[in-house]
Motif scaffolding. Structure first.
Motif, PDB file in Angstrom:
ATOM      1  N   GLY A 276       0.798  -1.220   0.000  1.00  0.00           N
ATOM      2  CA  GLY A 276       0.000   0.000   0.000  1.00  0.00           C
ATOM      3  C   GLY A 276       0.824   1.261   0.000  1.00  0.00           C
ATOM      4  O   GLY A 276       0.301   2.354  -0.261  1.00  0.00           O
ATOM      5  N   ASP A 277       2.126   1.139   0.296  1.00  0.00           N
ATOM      6  CA  ASP A 277       3.002   2.303   0.202  1.00  0.00           C
ATOM      7  C   ASP A 277       2.973   2.860  -1.217  1.00  0.00           C
ATOM      8  O   ASP A 277       2.953   2.104  -2.191  1.00  0.00           O
ATOM      9  N   ILE A 278       3.008   4.179  -1.324  1.00  0.00           N
ATOM     10  CA  ILE A 278       3.015   4.829  -2.636  1.00  0.00           C
ATOM     11  C   ILE A 278       4.460   4.979  -3.111  1.00  0.00           C
ATOM     12  O   ILE A 278       5.328   5.425  -2.359  1.00  0.00           O
ATOM     13  N   GLY A 279       4.704   4.619  -4.374  1.00  0.00           N
ATOM     14  CA  GLY A 279       6.055   4.655  -4.904  1.00  0.00           C
ATOM     15  C   GLY A 279       6.726   6.007  -4.740  1.00  0.00           C
ATOM     16  O   GLY A 279       7.900   6.087  -4.356  1.00  0.00           O
ATOM     17  N   SER A 280       6.013   7.082  -5.029  1.00  0.00           N
ATOM     18  CA  SER A 280       6.608   8.415  -4.925  1.00  0.00           C
ATOM     19  C   SER A 280       6.931   8.773  -3.472  1.00  0.00           C
ATOM     20  O   SER A 280       7.936   9.447  -3.204  1.00  0.00           O
ATOM     21  N   ASP A 281       6.112   8.313  -2.529  1.00  0.00           N
ATOM     22  CA  ASP A 281       6.368   8.592  -1.108  1.00  0.00           C
ATOM     23  C   ASP A 281       7.640   7.898  -0.640  1.00  0.00           C
ATOM     24  O   ASP A 281       8.409   8.456   0.171  1.00  0.00           O
ATOM     25  N   LYS A 300      19.367  11.826  -8.652  1.00  0.00           N
ATOM     26  CA  LYS A 300      18.380  12.213  -9.651  1.00  0.00           C
ATOM     27  C   LYS A 300      17.534  11.050 -10.174  1.00  0.00           C
ATOM     28  O   LYS A 300      16.450  11.272 -10.716  1.00  0.00           O
ATOM     29  N   HIS A 301      17.993   9.828 -10.058  1.00  0.00           N
ATOM     30  CA  HIS A 301      17.224   8.707 -10.621  1.00  0.00           C
ATOM     31  C   HIS A 301      16.205   8.190  -9.602  1.00  0.00           C
ATOM     32  O   HIS A 301      16.229   8.562  -8.421  1.00  0.00           O
ATOM     33  N   GLY A 302      15.312   7.343 -10.055  1.00  0.00           N
ATOM     34  CA  GLY A 302      14.307   6.789  -9.171  1.00  0.00           C
ATOM     35  C   GLY A 302      14.931   5.898  -8.112  1.00  0.00           C
ATOM     36  O   GLY A 302      15.998   5.308  -8.297  1.00  0.00           O
ATOM     37  N   LEU A 303      14.232   5.766  -6.987  1.00  0.00           N
ATOM     38  CA  LEU A 303      14.737   4.977  -5.872  1.00  0.00           C
ATOM     39  C   LEU A 303      14.731   3.483  -6.177  1.00  0.00           C
ATOM     40  O   LEU A 303      15.556   2.736  -5.648  1.00  0.00           O
ATOM     41  N   LEU A 317       9.488   2.899  -7.712  1.00  0.00           N
ATOM     42  CA  LEU A 317       9.683   3.772  -6.563  1.00  0.00           C
ATOM     43  C   LEU A 317      10.303   5.046  -7.110  1.00  0.00           C
ATOM     44  O   LEU A 317      11.525   5.174  -7.201  1.00  0.00           O
ATOM     45  N   ALA A 318       9.456   5.966  -7.524  1.00  0.00           N
ATOM     46  CA  ALA A 318       9.930   7.172  -8.201  1.00  0.00           C
ATOM     47  C   ALA A 318       8.924   8.292  -8.006  1.00  0.00           C
ATOM     48  O   ALA A 318       7.745   8.042  -7.718  1.00  0.00           O
ATOM     49  N   LEU A 319       9.389   9.529  -8.177  1.00  0.00           N
ATOM     50  CA  LEU A 319       8.521  10.685  -7.968  1.00  0.00           C
ATOM     51  C   LEU A 319       7.311  10.675  -8.898  1.00  0.00           C
ATOM     52  O   LEU A 319       6.260  11.230  -8.572  1.00  0.00           O
ATOM     53  N   THR A 320       7.446  10.037 -10.051  1.00  0.00           N
ATOM     54  CA  THR A 320       6.365  10.049 -11.043  1.00  0.00           C
ATOM     55  C   THR A 320       5.382   8.897 -10.861  1.00  0.00           C
ATOM     56  O   THR A 320       4.391   8.824 -11.588  1.00  0.00           O
ATOM     57  N   TYR A 321       5.637   7.984  -9.912  1.00  0.00           N
ATOM     58  CA  TYR A 321       4.778   6.810  -9.742  1.00  0.00           C
ATOM     59  C   TYR A 321       3.945   6.978  -8.474  1.00  0.00           C
ATOM     60  O   TYR A 321       4.466   6.914  -7.354  1.00  0.00           O
ATOM     61  N   THR A 322       2.660   7.201  -8.646  1.00  0.00           N
ATOM     62  CA  THR A 322       1.792   7.534  -7.510  1.00  0.00           C
ATOM     63  C   THR A 322       0.820   6.413  -7.157  1.00  0.00           C
ATOM     64  O   THR A 322      -0.188   6.641  -6.506  1.00  0.00           O
ATOM     65  N   LYS A 323       1.149   5.198  -7.593  1.00  0.00           N
ATOM     66  CA  LYS A 323       0.286   4.058  -7.277  1.00  0.00           C
ATOM     67  C   LYS A 323       0.853   3.276  -6.089  1.00  0.00           C
ATOM     68  O   LYS A 323       2.059   3.319  -5.821  1.00  0.00           O
ATOM     69  N   PRO A 324       0.006   2.532  -5.376  1.00  0.00           N
ATOM     70  CA  PRO A 324       0.487   1.753  -4.230  1.00  0.00           C
ATOM     71  C   PRO A 324       1.197   0.469  -4.653  1.00  0.00           C
ATOM     72  O   PRO A 324       0.904  -0.097  -5.706  1.00  0.00           O
TER      73      PRO A 324
END
Length: 371
Positions: A276-281, A300-303, A317-324
């Motif tokens: 349920g964690d959100i990728g961007s979070d 600068k790259h995604g986590l 796991l990235a700023l642009t991914y807002t899904k759980p």
């Protein structure tokens, strides 16, 4: 792979088809076909296979290069109806649409436009009218949730990858080149159980290490270098992804600070991730620690990203991914700091997102090893 495992995947997919209102689906994407058929070590770089799936039947078209392999791997009791007729794949699909009289035939987003256009030309020739909606990653979403067979394959592949890192600790030395490191690491994994490499191995040092996906060169390792090794074994089509950074000699104060910051950022996420964690979070959680030490602009790259039949797949796991993140997804956690002209540090694990937290597949130490 057990027929029951793949039957369960097909059942999940057919349930989704019914929810979406799809009468049939056309598949040509190799990872999706591998997931549904379970035919391991059959698919390669060729776009040589086409599946046509309805609620009642599973049709698979291939050619003579793969036909016998499919027949052997899937077995005589398979539900798949396999043929290698010498026919244009788009016409093969059009004929199945004609024979089954389906009217809503979904296609993958990854389907080549040339195939899509050819299919519609063939349908026109046969005077067939049907809708061809895009699936928008439906199977990619299903593939995020790993079953036990997938988890076991990646754990096995990671055991080979961890062994590779242990081996390299006795090989990496001042005076050797980045390319020598890559050859040694690749050879070790392939000679100790890997049936493929998960991706092109990265072994970079010193200023080159400040390029997250830098290419190994003939640069000679020097005393004081930070050496970044990003690599992974593959086994039965499933991938691993791991990065470790070591130091040639005693690290400077800045090198130690950067390494410790990256590790703290990684651990903060790994210790708290839950379904349920959100990728961007999650990305922001790691970034906040890096920013606090003044290095935010150097990450600068995604986590992280999903891993499975593809080295990069959903979720991200990235700023642009807002899904759980779904339970039983497999993801990497790989923060890094890259200082241009100086050095780079990345530490990467991957593992399973469970109801009890993050189950690490990666077993190698997180301590900074000085060689």
């Amino acid at each position: 792979m057990a027929e029951s495992v793949c039957a369960g995947r097909v059942c999940r997919f057919r349930k989704l088809m019914a929810q979406r209102g799809y009468d049939a689906v056309i598949l040509r994407n190799n990872p999706d076909l591998r997931w549904l058929t379970g035919s391991e070590r059959t698919f390669d770089f060729e776009l040589a296979h086409t599946a046509f799936i309805t609620q009642d039947d599973l049709f698979l078209h291939t050619d003579s290069r793969y036909y016998n392999t499919f027949k052997t791997k899937l077995g005589k009791d398979t539900s798949w109806i396999i043929d290698m007729d010498t026919i244009d794949p788009a016409l093969w699909v059009a004929q199945h649409i004609y024979q089954t009289k389906v009217r809503v035939v979904a296609v993958e987003d990854t389907l080549a436009l040339s195939f899509f256009d050819n299919l519609h030309a063939r349908l026109y020739d046969l005077s067939i009218s049907c809708d061809t909606p895009r699936m928008h990653g439906d199977i990619a979403d299903l593939r995020m949730v790993k079953d036990q067979a997938e988890v076991d394959a990646m754990k096995h592949a990671q055991s080979i990858t961890d062994a590779g890192f242990t081996h390299m600790l006795n090989f990496v030395a001042v005076g050797k080149t980045e390319l020598e490191l890559r050859v040694e690491l690749d050879n070790f994994m392939l000679s100790h159980g890997a049936d493929a490499l998960a991706f092109d191995t990265i072994t970079i040092s010193g200023p080159n290490g400040a390029n997250p996906h830098g290419q190994p060169s003939d640069r000679v390792l020097q005393k004081g270098d930070m050496v970044v090794m990003d690599f992974g074994a593959a086994w039965h089509d499933y991938h691993t992804d791991m990065t470790r950074t070591v130091c040639m000699g005693t690290p400077s104060e800045e090198q130690q600070l950067v390494y410790d910051t990256v590790r703290r950022a990684q651990k903060a996420v790994e210790d708290t991730v839950m379904p349920g964690d959100i990728g961007s979070d999650m990305h922001k959680r790691a970034l906040a620690i890096i920013e606090k030490e003044g290095y935010g602009e150097y990450f600068k790259h995604g986590l992280g990203h999903g891993v499975g039949l593809e080295i990069h797949e959903r979720p991200f796991l990235a700023l642009t991914y807002t899904k759980p993140l779904p339970e039983n997804s497999v993801v990497t956690v790989e923060p890094g700091i890259y200082l241009p002209g100086k050095f780079g540090v990345r530490i990467e694990d991957f593992g399973l997102v469970t109801a009890n937290g993050f189950e690490l597949f990666t077993q190698s130490t997180h301590d900074l090893i000085c060689l």
